[in-house]
Scaffold this motif. Structure first.
Motif, short mmCIF file in Angstrom:
data_model
loop_
_atom_site.label_atom_id
_atom_site.label_comp_id
_atom_site.label_asym_id
_atom_site.label_seq_id
_atom_site.Cartn_x
_atom_site.Cartn_y
_atom_site.Cartn_z
N THR A 34 32.36 36.52 58.69
CA THR A 34 32.92 36.78 57.52
C THR A 34 32.26 36.45 56.05
OG1 THR A 34 35.12 36.11 58.42
CG2 THR A 34 35.08 35.93 55.97
N GLU A 35 31.12 35.31 56.24
CA GLU A 35 30.51 34.89 55.25
C GLU A 35 29.39 36.08 54.95
OE1 GLU A 35 27.07 31.45 54.17
OE2 GLU A 35 28.13 31.25 56.00
N CYS A 36 28.89 36.76 55.91
CA CYS A 36 28.09 37.68 55.62
C CYS A 36 28.45 39.08 55.19
CB CYS A 36 27.20 37.87 57.04
SG CYS A 36 25.78 39.23 56.87
N TYR A 37 29.60 39.51 55.73
CA TYR A 37 30.01 40.67 55.30
C TYR A 37 31.15 40.70 54.46
CZ TYR A 37 27.16 42.26 59.42
OH TYR A 37 26.10 42.45 60.14
N SER A 38 31.56 39.67 53.89
CA SER A 38 32.91 39.55 52.82
C SER A 38 32.26 40.53 51.71
CB SER A 38 32.91 38.25 52.35
OG SER A 38 31.75 37.62 51.78
N ASN A 39 33.03 41.37 51.19
CA ASN A 39 32.91 42.31 50.07
C ASN A 39 31.99 43.23 50.43
OD1 ASN A 39 34.71 40.87 48.35
ND2 ASN A 39 33.21 39.37 48.12
N THR A 40 31.82 43.60 51.74
CA THR A 40 30.76 44.57 52.06
C THR A 40 31.67 45.96 52.66
OG1 THR A 40 30.45 43.78 54.23
CG2 THR A 40 28.97 42.96 52.29
N PHE A 41 30.96 46.86 52.64
CA PHE A 41 31.50 48.17 53.43
C PHE A 41 30.66 48.49 54.56
CE2 PHE A 41 31.91 52.77 53.78
CZ PHE A 41 33.06 53.00 54.37
N THR A 67 39.17 56.04 49.06
CA THR A 67 38.12 56.36 48.29
C THR A 67 37.02 55.22 48.26
OG1 THR A 67 39.45 57.91 47.04
CG2 THR A 67 37.33 57.40 46.18
N VAL A 68 35.80 55.74 48.64
CA VAL A 68 34.59 54.87 48.48
C VAL A 68 33.77 54.93 47.45
CG1 VAL A 68 32.79 53.89 49.88
CG2 VAL A 68 34.88 54.58 51.07
N TYR A 69 33.46 54.11 46.69
CA TYR A 69 32.80 54.08 45.54
C TYR A 69 31.39 53.43 45.34
CZ TYR A 69 37.18 55.56 43.09
OH TYR A 69 38.34 56.22 42.93
N LYS A 70 31.08 52.97 46.60
CA LYS A 70 29.57 52.06 46.48
C LYS A 70 28.78 52.73 47.90
CE LYS A 70 31.26 47.99 48.94
NZ LYS A 70 31.23 46.43 48.77
N THR A 71 27.88 52.45 48.00
CA THR A 71 27.00 52.74 49.07
C THR A 71 27.28 51.81 50.10
OG1 THR A 71 25.11 53.67 47.44
CG2 THR A 71 24.52 52.69 49.94
N PRO A 72 27.37 52.50 51.39
CA PRO A 72 27.66 51.27 52.72
C PRO A 72 26.50 50.20 52.95
CG PRO A 72 27.89 53.95 53.19
CD PRO A 72 27.61 53.99 51.67
N ASP A 73 26.92 49.35 53.03
CA ASP A 73 26.05 48.05 53.13
C ASP A 73 25.52 48.35 54.57
OD1 ASP A 73 26.32 46.28 50.77
OD2 ASP A 73 28.38 46.74 51.46
N LEU A 74 25.83 48.78 55.48
CA LEU A 74 25.59 49.06 56.82
C LEU A 74 25.93 50.45 57.46
CD1 LEU A 74 24.37 47.65 59.49
CD2 LEU A 74 26.78 46.99 60.13
N LEU A 75 25.06 50.90 58.00
CA LEU A 75 25.29 52.40 58.57
C LEU A 75 24.89 52.51 60.15
CD1 LEU A 75 26.49 55.53 58.51
CD2 LEU A 75 24.26 55.90 57.61
#
Length: 949
Positions: free
Chosen positions: A74-81, A155-163
């Motif tokens: 949760t600490e690492c991936y909070s507010n990420t996509f 709708t996703v407006y930001k670049t994925p943090d992880l793919l």
């Protein structure tokens, strides 16, 4: 040549420095030539193995992995996509990830379709796109990096943090529909080229901040369905993975996934998909690769995979580095002289090989300056810089601190995971016993301390074998094994028993409660721990043994100092000891004393000490120190009495010996039958004295056992304090959670031998260096105290003092005491004169050096009589058994105070002024200049750490 002579004559300093130089040079060369290996990110993704006996825990090669918990994720991936695209194997990774970030996520009924996962606040956290061939329009949109994009109504407006992308098995399973291997190759080449082009030309990348291309997972042919078994062939999977490998390291490809699943064929039911336990470990690789640098922000640094240590930022760290460089620069010429004379580093040697007095140093770094400036700087350096003896100790101390810093605060050396293996533990334990047996020797019969009860060599041996077992216990991570954990708890209690025993004996016989004595011991105990806490930017409490024995020393000091003039009254002294035990129990158990104290220190000095952890450490052995004090008092009183001469002593001895062996056997059965180590911890404070006292009796039950000792164990025992503390960064790594690697992680036993050799020798040098540095710190005040003492009138005890009993009927001037008493109060001259065997060359201030040596024999004799080594030898030779010797000579009262001397001035100061002078003058009180100076220094450094650390 005997093993003892080999230990003494081998130039181990040169060997260790040469070995470390080679190791450092090779590691530095590797880092310069292969920079991709510096942070072990590549190792994290590609190399590793399953730890044996650890229920499927993966170990990366050369670094320590973090086992991520939901809180960490949760600490690492909070507010990420995060975005996953691929086949069923990629979907399995998504299930694992989604369950960790999305409360209540379930994978039931979600196959061959797109799947969203949401953060706890309702925002989209992860999304899986079902595209088994990586050729759909949605995949092309993602790879184009065009925003915004629509994913299942979101709708996703930001670049994925992880793919995470993965395909291949479906191309093999359905060759007719997919186009088989040729089509897969064209697809994967196009995807890889797109990703590499984006990373090269866009900063930050437009496709995703972090992209992972999954290898093709292994299959278990015998478990595959018939139609899959014919089409999915292991050799084809190997070819596909070999082709993917051409894109590494430009693209992150976690080949460790393939290795993990290939070695767990029993963890799959259909031959294609693996259990959640395996998938959790598989994706833990991604967590370590992607998150370690984000969440590991301050020490302790338990995990070193894909992690770069921060640069020294603490003001005290910077100061120590600059000071260390200055002393190294000053000491270069002296170090060169040391090596010219064969690497001999004698801290007691005040003259060098050139025959000078040890004070003048050639400051090579100013040779290029004008003559006048040279003379000015040289004169200043000679005035403020230490002499060669102390400079040598500082160089050694700072040099070893530097080694520990490079070991555990840089990526120069690999670290590997700890792992308990019963076979390896048994091998090391048996090897320890064999080595101890091979180095066992009998004392010379004419030695003054031969056959004495708890003689010096015996107590050093005692500390040595305990310390070795504790070190192996830490190295093998055996804390979860109750049969090993419980005895180790007793070994720690044995250390504290000796602390109470030794300090009580000293204070009882010498009555020295001076600030010099207290400061000397506290600096000696804490110098290394305090230095490491600043150099390594760790907490002082991490090196818990130093603060633990420091606190117990202060408790013993305070207990003996209160109403010290009544310490010779046995009943009153026992009452004081019992009262101190009660007070400690109340402070530790019934009130929030530690919480209040630590809250204050945390608020003022920003220490962040844990009161609960300290309460556990302090309370676990809360009574054994007092048992040691009472045992010392009992031994002294027995020696003072005529009981040894009576028949009752022989009867008591004959009963004690079998009872001690029975007690040891009973305790072994008792601790082994507890349900858990936690249940044993509750009872440990109340029963730990049983095996300790039983061991003391059993170890000293015969003259042969008393006179024999192991040189190897004694060698380790002399440096036990240093080995206990320095192991954190000189033998272990990752702040004790890993193992230091000097050779190669796969060469476990060779690496163990090399690191152990370096560790033991450097700890021996640390012991010598800290002793000399402590002497240097206290030298000015010691000189003042000696001068003050020399001006005091001497007090002579009449020759007819009835408390002094001659050793024999001859007319010898010497007086003596029983051999049992001498074991506590006599210096071992034979050992004291053998400087090459001693680890500590200063005044015997080490907490462990108090037993069997620190109480001088002169205290037992009349002050106007000279006690010679010859007299001591005569005493020893006249005894056939130290338990049966009955002659005793102990003064029943302490020396008269100066005011009672006939030669003292008739006028005496007022009681209030006398009390003030007692507290402040001649470094004898708690308010002495020495004590005040070090309190100010420690407080100043702590305040700097609070505001600038």
């Amino acid at each position: 040549m005997s093993l003892k002579m080999l230990f003494q004559d081998l130039p181990v300093n040169v060997v260790v420095v040469g070995l470390l130089s080679v190791i450092f040079a090779l590691s530095l060369l590797q880092h310069l030539m292969m920079p991709q290996l510096r942070d072990h990110c590549l190792d994290t993704l590609t190399r590793g193995s399953w730890l044996p006996n650890q229920n499927y825990t993966w170990e990366a090669e050369g670094c320590t992995l973090k086992q991520y918990k939901p809180k960490d994720i949760t600490e690492c991936y909070s507010n990420t996509f995060s975005l996953f695209i691929g086949d069923s194997n990629t979907r399995a990774k998504f299930y694992t990830f989604a369950a960790s970030i999305s409360p209540g996520f379930t994978s039931l009924g979600k196959a061959h379709t797109d799947i969203p996962a949401y953060h706890s606040d309702g925002t989209l956290g992860a999304y899986f796109i079902w595209d088994q061939y990586l050729n759909s329009e949605r995949t092309q949109v993602v790879l184009s990096g065009v925003l915004p994009m629509t994913l299942g109504g979101n709708t996703v407006y930001k670049t994925p943090d992880l793919l995470v992308l993965g395909t291949g098995v479906w191309h093999l399973a359905y060759k007719d529909q997919s186009g088989g291997i040729p089509k897969w190759r064209d697809t994967i080449d196009a995807v890889a080229q797109t990703i590499m082009h984006d990373k090269l030309h866009n900063n930050p990348p437009r496709i995703a901040k972090q992209v992972y291309l999954s290898p093709i997972h292994p299959v278990v042919p015998e478990k595959l369905a018939p139609h899959h078994k014919e089409n999915i062939l292991p050799e084809e999977i190997d070819w596909l993975n070999k082709h993917i490998g051409n894109f590494a390291p430009a693209i992150d490809i976690p080949f460790a996934w393939f290795n993990m699943e290939a070695s767990t064929v029993n963890q799959t039911t259909d031959g294609l998909h693996y259990t959640d336990q395996i998938e959790s470990q598989v994706f833990n690789i991604i967590h370590n690769h992607n998150c370690n640098q984000k969440i590991l922000k301050s020490p302790p640094y338990y995990n070193t995979c894909c992690f770069r240590y921060p640069q020294p930022a603490n003001i005290v760290q910077v100061f120590l580095v600059l000071t260390g460089l200055l002393y190294v620069l000053i000491g270069v010429p002296y170090v060169m002289k040391v090596f010219r004379r064969g690497g001999k580093t004698d801290f007691n040697d005040h003259t060098d090989s050139d025959g000078d007095d040890g004070e003048d140093i050639d400051y090579i770094f100013i040779k290029c300056l004008p003559d006048l400036l040279q003379k000015t700087i040289t004169a200043t350096c000679r005035k403020f810089c230490p002499a060669k003896k102390h400079l040598n100790a500082l160089l050694v101390f700072l040099g070893i601190l530097g080694v520990m810093y490079f070991n555990d605060r840089t990526t120069l050396f690999d670290k590997m995971q700890k792992n308990f293996d019963s076979t390896t533990f048994t091998v090391l334990f048996v090897a320890t016993i064999i080595l101890g047996g091979l180095t066992t020797m009998a004392r010379i019969p004419s030695s003054p301390s031969s056959s004495l009860f708890l003689n010096r060599d015996q107590t050093e041996e005692w500390r040595g074998w305990m310390q070795i077992i504790i070190l192996i216990y830490h190295y093998m991570n055996a804390s979860k094994v109750m049969a090993i954990y419980n005895p180790v708890r007793v070994f720690v209690a044995m250390y504290l028993f000796m602390t109470g025993y030794g300090h009580f004996t000293f204070f009882y016989k010498k009555a020295d409660y001076s600030g010099l004595r207290m400061t000397n011991i506290l600096i000696r105990i804490n110098l290394l721990a305090l230095a490491l806490s600043y150099v390594m930017n760790t907490s002082y409490m991490d090196y818990y043994f130093a603060p633990l024995i420091s606190v117990w020393f202060l408790i013993i000091w305070l207990t003996m100092r209160v109403y010290k003039h009544r310490n010779k009254q046995t009943g009153f002294l026992v009452t004081k000891i019992v009262a101190a035990a009660v007070i400690c129990t109340v402070l530790n158990e019934l009130i929030s004393f530690w919480e209040i104290l630590f809250s204050a220190t945390n608020a003022v000095f920003k220490t962040n000490w844990s009161s609960s952890e300290w309460r556990f450490r302090f309370g676990l052995d809360i009574y054994i120190v007092f048992v040691g004090m009472l045992f010392a008092l009992g031994t002294i009183k027995i020696s003072e009495s005529r009981f040894i001469q009576s028949p009752g002593f022989g009867i008591a001895k004959r009963l004690a010996i079998p009872l001690s062996f029975i007690a040891l056997v009973w305790f072994g059965w008792f601790e082994a039958t507890r349900k858990s180590k936690y249940s044993y911890n509750h009872i440990h404070p109340y029963i730990s004295f049983i095996p300790i006292l039983a061991f003391v009796v059993a170890r000293n039950c015969t003259k042969t056992l008393r006179s024999g000792y192991s040189f190897f164990f004694a060698y380790i025992g002399r440096c036990s304090l240093e080995t206990f503390i320095a192991q954190f960064h000189l033998w272990l790594a990752a702040d004790t959670k890993g193992l230091l690697v000097y050779v190669h992680p796969r060469l476990w036993y060779i690496n163990f031998a090399v690191t152990s050799f370096v560790f033991v020798v450097l700890c021996s040098l640390l012991n010598q260096a800290t002793g000399v540095i402590t002497e240097w710190f206290c030298a000015p005040f010691k000189s003042q105290e000696s001068l003050s003492a020399s001006n005091r009138p001497r007090h002579h005890t009449p020759a007819h003092d009835p408390n002094l009993i001659p050793i024999s009927q001859d007319n010898s001037r010497e007086t003596s005491q029983s051999p049992l008493t001498k074991s506590f109060y006599q210096n071992d001259d034979a050992i004291a004169n053998d400087n090459n065997r001693k680890c500590n060359t200063t005044e015997k201030s080490d907490v462990y050096e108090e037993i069997g040596q620190d109480i001088e024999m002169e205290l037992m004799a009349s002050p106007n009589q000279e006690v010679s080594p010859k007299g001591r030898d005569h005493d020893n030779n006249s005894s056939t058994n130290s338990f049966d010797k009955t002659v005793i000579s102990i003064p029943s009262s302490p020396p008269l105070p100066p005011s009672s001397s006939p030669s003292s001035s008739s006028s005496s100061p007022s009681p209030r002024l006398s009390k003030y002078k007692q507290l402040t003058d001649s470094n004898n009180g708690i308010l002495s200049p020495l004590t005040i100076r070090w309190v100010v220094i420690i407080v100043t450094i702590s305040i700097l750490n609070r505001f600038y650390g």
